[in-house]
Write a protein that holds these residues in place. Structure first.
Motif, PDB file in Angstrom:
ATOM      1  N   SER A   1      -4.396   4.494   0.651  1.00 29.83           N
ATOM      2  CA  SER A   1      -4.079   5.572   1.587  1.00 29.83           C
ATOM      3  C   SER A   1      -3.138   5.076   2.676  1.00 29.83           C
ATOM      4  O   SER A   1      -2.156   5.748   3.032  1.00 29.83           O
ATOM      5  N   LYS A   2      -3.413   3.882   3.195  1.00 30.03           N
ATOM      6  CA  LYS A   2      -2.576   3.311   4.261  1.00 30.03           C
ATOM      7  C   LYS A   2      -1.169   2.988   3.762  1.00 30.03           C
ATOM      8  O   LYS A   2      -0.183   3.257   4.436  1.00 30.03           O
TER       9      LYS A   2
ATOM     10  N   LEU B   1      -0.725   8.843   1.702  1.00 27.67           N
ATOM     11  CA  LEU B   1      -1.495   9.973   1.193  1.00 27.67           C
ATOM     12  C   LEU B   1      -2.844  10.033   1.905  1.00 27.67           C
ATOM     13  O   LEU B   1      -3.321   9.033   2.448  1.00 27.67           O
ATOM     14  N   SER B   2      -3.471  11.198   1.882  1.00 27.80           N
ATOM     15  CA  SER B   2      -4.758  11.350   2.540  1.00 27.80           C
ATOM     16  C   SER B   2      -5.831  10.566   1.793  1.00 27.80           C
ATOM     17  O   SER B   2      -5.724  10.322   0.588  1.00 27.80           O
ATOM     18  N   ILE B   3      -6.866  10.174   2.522  1.00 29.05           N
ATOM     19  CA  ILE B   3      -7.977   9.448   1.923  1.00 29.05           C
ATOM     20  C   ILE B   3      -8.625  10.289   0.833  1.00 29.05           C
ATOM     21  O   ILE B   3      -8.970   9.786  -0.240  1.00 29.05           O
ATOM     22  N   ARG B   4      -8.772  11.593   1.095  1.00 29.45           N
ATOM     23  CA  ARG B   4      -9.408  12.485   0.120  1.00 29.45           C
ATOM     24  C   ARG B   4      -8.618  12.522  -1.183  1.00 29.45           C
ATOM     25  O   ARG B   4      -9.185  12.438  -2.271  1.00 29.45           O
ATOM     26  N   LEU B   5      -7.281  12.627  -1.077  1.00 30.05           N
ATOM     27  CA  LEU B   5      -6.445  12.707  -2.282  1.00 30.05           C
ATOM     28  C   LEU B   5      -6.490  11.387  -3.058  1.00 30.05           C
ATOM     29  O   LEU B   5      -6.615  11.388  -4.292  1.00 30.05           O
TER      30      LEU B   5
END
Length: 233
Positions: free
Chosen positions: A156-157, A161-165
């Motif tokens: 994600s970092k 992208l979002s953590i959820r995705l």
């Protein structure tokens, strides 16, 4: 002449505090593995990553727990390479013990040899709740993230992208590969995707609150020293 009485000093957190924290961490891993074993034995569908572990186990002579360890260690190493960081010792303890605990819980003779549909459903729902509760226990201690959690945060970092995705993509990839390898995918697998998260979140909140109370009782406090008398003049 002047007389001056000095002192107070800080007392560090006690050994008991860290022992309790590590105990919660280790028990959480055992509880998590127990929930995973219940789901597998229910035959109504395993947790997403266990579909992959079971699929790999059916194609080799290695147990489900061994594959939990292999995949977990691979993900920890890959996350560290991508992030150029060092893993926590708790992350290694996490994945190694979960593998051992899962194999142990699957081997003990506590499961009915033949289950009625309602018994399988109870094992499934119970397994989801137990797994989520155990995951919340170990996560709340902050002593070592699981390999999937660490990989999710790193990707994600790095990707933005979002953590959820990112987590959804990881879960979906593991599920697809596991299914292609012959892992058990059923209604319970998809049910676990929606139910484990809320149970885990509630468990994290509960255990963080308990550990916070423990921390407050054991935090650095002002404690009197033996009076030190100094004479000036």
């Amino acid at each position: 002449m002047k007389y001056e009485v000095r002192g107070s000093h800080k007392v560090k957190k006690g050994f008991a505090y860290y022992m309790i924290k590590w105990t919660v961490f280790l028990v959480g891993l055992l509880v998590l593995a127990t929930g995973g074993a219940f789901m597998i034995k229910s035959a109504f569908g395993s947790a997403t990553w266990d579909v992959l572990h079971i699929g790999l186990s059916t194609k080799t002579s290695w147990s489900i727990g061994v594959w939990v360890q292999i995949i977990g260690l691979f993900m920890i190493g890959l996350a560290c390479i991508i992030d150029q960081s060092k893993p926590q010792i708790g992350s290694f303890i996490n994945i190694i013990l979960i593998g051992f605990f899962l194999d142990f819980m699957l081997s003990i003779p506590i499961y009915p040899s033949v289950m009625q549909w309602w018994e399988s459903l109870l094992f499934l729902i119970g397994g989801i709740c137990i797994l989520g509760f155990g995951a919340g226990m170990y996560v709340a201690t902050g002593l070592g993230a699981g390999p999937r959690d660490g990989m999710t945060m790193v990707l994600s970092k790095k990707s933005g992208l979002s953590i959820r995705l990112v987590r959804t993509l990881l879960e979906g990839t593991a599920l697809l590969i596991g299914w292609l390898l012959g892992g058990p995918v059923a209604a319970g697998t998809f049910l676990s995707v929606f139910l484990i998260g809320p149970v885990m979140q509630a468990s994290i909140g509960f255990w963080r609150k308990q550990l916070s109370r423990l921390d407050e009782r054991d935090e650095l406090v002002e404690a009197p020293m033996e009076p030190e008398l100094k004479i000036h003049g």
